[in-house]
Design an enzyme around this catalytic site. Sequence first.
Site, mmCIF file in Angstrom:
data_model
loop_
_atom_site.group_PDB
_atom_site.id
_atom_site.type_symbol
_atom_site.label_atom_id
_atom_site.label_comp_id
_atom_site.label_asym_id
_atom_site.label_seq_id
_atom_site.Cartn_x
_atom_site.Cartn_y
_atom_site.Cartn_z
ATOM 1 N N TYR A 1 -4.884 11.292 6.726
ATOM 2 C CA TYR A 1 -4.584 9.978 6.158
ATOM 3 C C TYR A 1 -3.698 9.177 7.098
ATOM 4 C CZ TYR A 1 -3.103 6.408 2.812
ATOM 5 O OH TYR A 1 -2.848 5.213 2.188
ATOM 6 N N GLY B 1 0.829 -1.202 0.000
ATOM 7 C CA GLY B 1 0.000 0.000 0.000
ATOM 8 C C GLY B 1 0.859 1.247 0.000
ATOM 9 N N CYS B 2 0.294 2.338 0.451
ATOM 10 C CA CYS B 2 1.027 3.599 0.505
ATOM 11 C C CYS B 2 2.311 3.432 1.302
ATOM 12 C CB CYS B 2 0.142 4.678 1.139
ATOM 13 S SG CYS B 2 0.976 6.263 1.354
ATOM 14 N N PHE B 3 3.423 3.903 0.743
ATOM 15 C CA PHE B 3 4.701 3.681 1.409
ATOM 16 C C PHE B 3 4.883 4.492 2.685
ATOM 17 C CE2 PHE B 3 6.465 6.109 -2.573
ATOM 18 C CZ PHE B 3 5.780 7.258 -2.225
ATOM 19 N N TRP B 4 4.059 5.495 2.917
ATOM 20 C CA TRP B 4 4.208 6.290 4.135
ATOM 21 C C TRP B 4 4.118 5.420 5.392
ATOM 22 C CZ3 TRP B 4 -0.017 10.363 2.505
ATOM 23 C CH2 TRP B 4 0.483 11.165 1.465
#
Length: 241
Positions: free
Chosen positions: A207, A61-64
Amino acid sequence: MHDRSKMLFILSAFAGTALALAGLTSSASIAAAQEGLAIPAPSAKQAPGTAATQTAVFAGGCFWGVQGVFQHVEGVRNAVSGYAGGTRDTAHYEMVGYGDTGHAEAVKVTFDPEKVSYGKLLQIYFSVAHDPTQLNRQGPDVGSQYRSAIFPADDEQARIARAYIDQLDRAKVFHAVIATTIEPGKIFYPAEGYHQDFLTNNPTYPYIVFNDLPKLANLQKLFSKDYRAEPVLVAKAGIGN
């Protein structure tokens, strides 16, 4: 406007009000928002390595959030957000966002094998870093760029990862079959500088609050011996662009 941008806009507008009304900024409430899953460690034996440091690349998913999780793991020396699966020419956020480059948002983890094993990193990856049963999506983010994928550095990592997926599937640890792919021979490209250390630098971003802070709470809860309070940051290592 890309799907990610639209989703973040909606989340930002909704989450600001929701947080204010519900008071979800406490650590207890954040932890309750998404439960981690205690899973067994890999049973396959790992061949002892000789290098002082090793690397592993994970996409979930989102790398954050994935970066944020591994930055808080003891023995990890660095965790860099980036792209893997495609070519150098398309390793740019705006291009990857269309979902047709072959890239996945990924994180390259550099670690000390004397302090944390590749197997332990896999256990954390499958347990708290993301949901490995989701196909080509993760939470609100949809597309192949958000797929669950492991990019092994060598045959040994590929063997351990495949054996672990088989172990977890046979034990029916998750509610569905694991969708994680093993993709050897792919090059990792660091992401733009503004994506590095995003969770640490933006802890109140809606987010992050809804999707990623629960992961840190679950990491601390389920892997207390492996949790480090102070994250290892890309900024301090001088990596990123």
